[in-house]
Design an enzyme around this catalytic site. Structure first.
Site, PDB file in Angstrom:
ATOM      1  N   HIS A 231     -22.469 -29.247 -22.606  1.00 52.53           N
ATOM      2  CA  HIS A 231     -22.252 -29.702 -23.995  1.00 52.53           C
ATOM      3  C   HIS A 231     -22.915 -31.030 -24.372  1.00 52.53           C
ATOM      4  O   HIS A 231     -22.243 -32.023 -24.635  1.00 52.53           O
ATOM      5  CB  HIS A 231     -20.750 -29.762 -24.315  1.00 52.53           C
ATOM      6  CG  HIS A 231     -19.853 -30.336 -23.248  1.00 52.53           C
ATOM      7  ND1 HIS A 231     -20.082 -31.535 -22.635  1.00 52.53           N
ATOM      8  CD2 HIS A 231     -18.712 -29.846 -22.695  1.00 52.53           C
ATOM      9  CE1 HIS A 231     -19.128 -31.773 -21.757  1.00 52.53           C
ATOM     10  NE2 HIS A 231     -18.289 -30.744 -21.773  1.00 52.53           N
ATOM     11  N   ASP A 304     -18.006 -23.615 -24.832  1.00 49.18           N
ATOM     12  CA  ASP A 304     -16.877 -24.506 -24.509  1.00 49.18           C
ATOM     13  C   ASP A 304     -15.591 -24.019 -25.210  1.00 49.18           C
ATOM     14  O   ASP A 304     -14.764 -24.820 -25.675  1.00 49.18           O
ATOM     15  CB  ASP A 304     -17.163 -25.970 -24.856  1.00 49.18           C
ATOM     16  CG  ASP A 304     -16.289 -26.943 -24.052  1.00 49.18           C
ATOM     17  OD1 ASP A 304     -15.454 -26.470 -23.245  1.00 49.18           O
ATOM     18  OD2 ASP A 304     -16.434 -28.156 -24.232  1.00 49.18           O
ATOM     19  N   GLY A 323     -10.495 -29.621 -28.018  1.00 49.30           N
ATOM     20  CA  GLY A 323     -11.026 -28.291 -27.734  1.00 49.30           C
ATOM     21  C   GLY A 323     -10.922 -27.357 -28.916  1.00 49.30           C
ATOM     22  O   GLY A 323     -10.044 -27.514 -29.768  1.00 49.30           O
TER      23      GLY A 323
HETATM   24  O1  DOR Z   1     -12.734 -30.262 -25.682  1.00 48.56           O
HETATM   25  C1  DOR Z   1     -12.615 -29.989 -24.497  1.00 48.56           C
HETATM   26  N1  DOR Z   1     -11.687 -29.101 -24.065  1.00 48.56           N
HETATM   27  N2  DOR Z   1     -13.398 -30.600 -23.625  1.00 48.56           N
HETATM   28  C2  DOR Z   1     -13.212 -30.488 -22.300  1.00 48.56           C
HETATM   29  O2  DOR Z   1     -13.942 -31.094 -21.562  1.00 48.56           O
HETATM   30  C3  DOR Z   1     -12.108 -29.678 -21.764  1.00 48.56           C
HETATM   31  C4  DOR Z   1     -11.704 -28.644 -22.716  1.00 48.56           C
HETATM   32  C5  DOR Z   1     -10.391 -28.012 -22.371  1.00 48.56           C
HETATM   33  O3  DOR Z   1     -10.195 -27.606 -21.228  1.00 48.56           O
HETATM   34  O4  DOR Z   1      -9.553 -27.877 -23.265  1.00 48.56           O
HETATM   35 ZN    ZN Z   2     -16.504 -30.590 -20.810  1.00 46.25          ZN
HETATM   36 ZN    ZN Z   3     -15.314 -27.379 -21.239  1.00 43.07          ZN
END
Ligand code: DOR
Ligand code: ZN
Ligand code: ZN
Length: 430
Positions: A231, A304, A323
């Site tokens: 990312h 992601d 996330g």
């Molecule tokens: O936004 C994110 N969510 N970045 C991460 O590095 C981990 C991921 C998650 O596992 O929810």
């Molecule tokens: Zn990440």
């Molecule tokens: Zn990730």
């Protein structure tokens, strides 16, 4: 023998429509063909036929948080999004840092049978960043782990990262780094810039990503190892990748759909659906990322995909989890940001969504050309139809999409995994 005949599709969106015959999981004929009696016919009506998409970066939450996503529901979301293979990140509970867990994930993926679920192995034991996990055991296990990452966290110790890179070469695997110097992101909530300053959020500076990417490129070059950067979110990282690639460093990189489209202007909503790590950056970063993807400085798109429960996400910004969901919207965001803007044609989409991620992830039967004799991992796309995003309608258990209510172009109308139709007209075919 299972037979599927795709009538009137345009491979890579090029030329006149052709018929594609699939028998026992393999493309056996391309041309003007008649359906045999036992063939299942997909009337493609001139739609775009692409190699099935490959996602190098998916968070399924099994084991540990099956209330937000399981391997089965994540597989369904992937198939509906046009994917035939996904790499499931190791930050589960327990962590996928040993052969028992990675083999469990692999088998659950095979049972679901909708996409190939390749487990990513953790680089360090428990993602603690202290001690290397047994990469060799995972690489040789039934799951044949091909990608290792502590994603969610950065392998911050340069000596550990160096050792991981050295071992990876001998094993023929790749280390995927979540580039975030933790000393520079203590308490960080949003991109360090005007928006965060105005709203009083602690900043996540671009240099926290760029300093790790620069360091890791140097370490990879020194170890003659392959490095994959997860990312990419800043314009400076794109410059570093270009510099490293020009010097022959074996580095590859991914960009997420959300970093191609969304910016920190979204902070003004105060809605934590927009909170993600690395954070949404500025419009000039997003513009640079789109150009870098078109040029090949960034190799591919990875989602992601990060499902979260309502109680973990829909709360005050600072305590909300980072996330966003991505599997069922990725193609549409790529169409919106890259195809409609003229930055990529459909050949280019095949490259960034399928061919390059398959190569980076060491998959030999995905991302293959649409030719006779090749495995029938295929995605059929209606390029012009628009749809409205409704998170509640996704196959994912969680619904945390930042695109809620948006009208997006590009619909996946069919996905085939080794010749079996896994998704058709928005429905899973069990
Ligand atoms: O936004 C994110 N969510 N970045 C991460 O590095 C981990 C991921 C998650 O596992 O929810
Ligand atoms: Zn990440
Ligand atoms: Zn990730």
């Amino acid at each position: 023998m299972t037979t599927v005949l795709i009538k009137g599709a345009r491979p890579y969106g090029e030329g006149d429509p052709v018929d594609v015959l699939v028998e026992d999981g393999v493309i056996t004929d391309i041309g003007s063909l008649d359906a045999s009696e036992d063939a299942e016919v997909i009337d493609a009506g001139g739609q775009v036929l692409l190699p099935g998409f490959v996602d190098l970066h998916t968070h399924l939450r099994e084991p540990g948080r099956e209330d937000t996503e399981t391997i089965a529901t994540g597989s369904a979301a992937a198939a509906l999004g046009g994917y035939t293979a996904v790499f499931a990140m190791a930050n589960t509970d327990p962590v996928a840092d040993n052969a028992v867990i990675v083999d469990h994930v692999w088998r659950r993926g095979q049972e679901a049978g909708l996409v190939d679920v390749h487990p990513v192995g953790a680089v360090t034991v428990g993602l603690k960043g202290e001690k290397l996990a047994e990469l060799g055991t995972m690489a040789k296990s039934e799951a044949r782990v091909k990608v290792f990452s502590d994603d969610g966290l950065c392998v911050a110790d340069p000596l550990l990262m160096r050792r991981a890179l050295e071992y990876s070469t001998a094993l023929g695997v790749v280390i995927a780094q979540h580039a975030e110097e933790p000393r520079l992101t203590v308490g960080a909530q949003a991109h360090e810039g005007e928006q965060a300053a105005r709203l009083g959020y602690t900043g996540w500076p671009a240099s926290a990503e760029e300093s790790i990417v620069a360091r890791d490129c140097l370490l990879a070059r020194h170890a003659n190892a392959r490095l994959h950067v997860c990312h990419v979110s800043t314009s400076g990282t794109a410059d570093i990748l270009k510099w490293a690639k020009e010097r022959g460093t074996k580095v590859s990189a991914e960009v997420t759909p959300h970093h191609l489209l969304l910016t920190d202007e979204r902070l003004a909503t105060y809605d934590p659906v927009n909170k993600v790590n690395p954070p949404l950056r500025t419009e000039s970063d997003a513009e640079k990322l789109r150009a870098a993807l078109a040029e090949g400085v960034i190799d591919c798109v990875a989602t992601d995909h990060a499902p979260h429960a309502v109680q973990d996400k829909d709360r005050e910004w600072n305590s909300a989890r980072p996330g966003m969901l991505g599997l069922q919207t990725a193609l549409s965001i790529v169409v919106e940001t890259m195809v409609r803007t003229g930055l990529l044609d459909w050949r280019g989409v095949a490259r960034v969504m399928s061919e390059r991620p398959a190569e980076i992830g060491n998959l030999t039967d995905h991302g293959r050309p649409i030719e006779v004799g090749e495995p029938a991992n295929l995605t059929l796309v209606d390029p012009d139809t628009e749809w409205i995003v409704r998170g509640a309608e996704f196959a994912s258990i969680a619904a945390n999409t930042p695109y809620e209510g948006m009208r997006l172009p590009g619909v996946v109308t069919a996905t085939l995994l080794r010749g079996r139709i896994t998704a058709r007209e928005g429905k899973i075919i069990p």
